[in-house]
Design a protein around this motif. Structure first.
Motif, short mmCIF file in Angstrom:
data_model
loop_
_atom_site.label_atom_id
_atom_site.label_comp_id
_atom_site.label_asym_id
_atom_site.label_seq_id
_atom_site.Cartn_x
_atom_site.Cartn_y
_atom_site.Cartn_z
N VAL A 188 -2.67 -54.03 26.32
CA VAL A 188 -1.36 -53.38 26.25
C VAL A 188 -0.90 -53.31 24.79
O VAL A 188 -0.84 -54.32 24.10
CB VAL A 188 -0.31 -54.09 27.12
N MET A 189 -0.62 -52.10 24.34
CA MET A 189 -0.20 -51.88 22.95
C MET A 189 1.16 -51.19 22.92
O MET A 189 1.58 -50.55 23.88
CB MET A 189 -1.23 -50.99 22.23
N ASP A 190 1.82 -51.30 21.80
CA ASP A 190 3.13 -50.68 21.62
C ASP A 190 2.94 -49.22 21.20
O ASP A 190 2.99 -48.87 20.03
CB ASP A 190 3.91 -51.44 20.55
N THR A 191 2.72 -48.35 22.19
CA THR A 191 2.45 -46.94 21.95
C THR A 191 3.33 -46.07 22.83
O THR A 191 4.05 -46.56 23.70
CB THR A 191 0.97 -46.62 22.26
N ASP A 192 3.20 -44.75 22.63
CA ASP A 192 3.96 -43.81 23.45
C ASP A 192 3.57 -43.90 24.92
O ASP A 192 4.39 -43.62 25.80
CB ASP A 192 3.74 -42.38 22.95
N MET A 193 2.31 -44.28 25.19
CA MET A 193 1.89 -44.43 26.58
C MET A 193 2.72 -45.49 27.28
O MET A 193 3.08 -45.35 28.46
CB MET A 193 0.40 -44.78 26.66
N GLN A 194 3.04 -46.55 26.56
CA GLN A 194 3.87 -47.60 27.15
C GLN A 194 5.29 -47.10 27.42
O GLN A 194 5.92 -47.52 28.39
CB GLN A 194 3.91 -48.81 26.22
N VAL A 195 5.78 -46.20 26.58
CA VAL A 195 7.10 -45.61 26.82
C VAL A 195 7.08 -44.84 28.14
O VAL A 195 8.01 -44.95 28.95
CB VAL A 195 7.49 -44.67 25.66
N THR A 196 6.02 -44.08 28.36
CA THR A 196 5.88 -43.34 29.62
C THR A 196 5.83 -44.28 30.81
O THR A 196 6.48 -44.04 31.84
CB THR A 196 4.60 -42.47 29.58
#
Length: 251
Positions: A188-196
């Motif tokens: 798990v990384m702090d990326t836009d995918m996590q925002v989604t």
């Protein structure tokens, strides 16, 4: 000289891998919908090859044209080694089966699975024709190894990508080719995918609260840390072809 093709390098993990490649004197071509102008500036400063090909990987015709252009450009330079980083991916659709949007399903399969399969196929063919070794890294996910409610398409495409990686590696060994192909699960990384993911409804994704807590508690790794852990392993020259690497093994 060594060169790399990186998909989805406009931001997140792909951008950080690209920066490290340039820092290691590896010329790069990137394929994504938008360009990361910082990469261009870094390449210009260092005097390395940098080329961006604008492409939506969900568009089959665009993808084919972009892949052919990149292959012609890279292998025409007679490189000593080519890296192919199949990084682009989409988490959508996040929804339970029976409520899936057909277009999202098709786009997800095209981006997460079909594109890396076709790129791998093309680049191995070109590598054999030019007698050039190639190292292929397919960015996978822990979701490819276990079912997650609401992620049926993402889990399925990543599981298929893992099996494709293992099978292709076996074939290359049997043929006596020097090529190596691995999958890499970045966690798990702090990326836009996590925002989604965090914006999903609890009805569609039962674990949404857990992922919201990852952000709140600072449990998400930065793409910089993950990218450099992967690059350190690649530059060691000790990757085990066919293996699915996980970030915790490399940190």
């Amino acid at each position: 000289m060594k060169f790399a093709l990186i998909t989805g390098a406009s931001k997140g993990l792909g951008a950080e891998i690209a920066k490290r490649m340039l820092a290691e004197n590896i010329g790069i071509i990137t394929i994504s919908r938008t360009e990361n102008t910082e990469l261009q500036a870094i390449a210009t400063e260092k005097g390395h090859l940098y080329q961006h090909i604008s492409c939506s990987l969900s568009d089959v015709e665009q993808a084919h044209a972009a892949f052919s252009e990149a292959a012609t450009m890279l292998f025409g330079k007679r490189p000593e080694l080519v890296y192919l980083i199949n990084n682009a991916g989409t988490i959508e659709p996040i929804e339970t089966v029976g409520r899936l949007d057909a277009q999202f399903v098709e786009d997800s399969i095209q981006i997460n699975l079909t594109a890396p399969v076709l790129l791998t196929n093309l680049f191995i063919s070109e590598a054999n024709r030019h007698n050039t070794p190639i190292h292929i890294i397919n960015i996978s996910s822990g979701a490819g190894e276990r079912p997650i409610q609401g992620w049926s398409i993402y889990c399925s495409t990543k599981a298929a990508l893992n099996m494709f990686t293992q099978t292709a590696a076996m074939e290359q060994r049997s043929a006596g080719h020097p090529h190596k192909i691995i999958a890499f699960s970045p966690g798990v990384m702090d990326t836009d995918m996590q925002v989604t993911i965090r914006s999903s409804s609890a009805e569609a994704f039962h674990d949404v609260d857990t992922f919201q807590q990852y952000k709140e508690t600072g449990a998400l790794r930065s793409p910089y840390i993950v990218a450099n852990a992967l690059m350190d392993k690649l530059l060691e020259g000790t990757i085990d072809s066919g293996k699915i690497y996980h970030i915790n093994e490399l940190l």
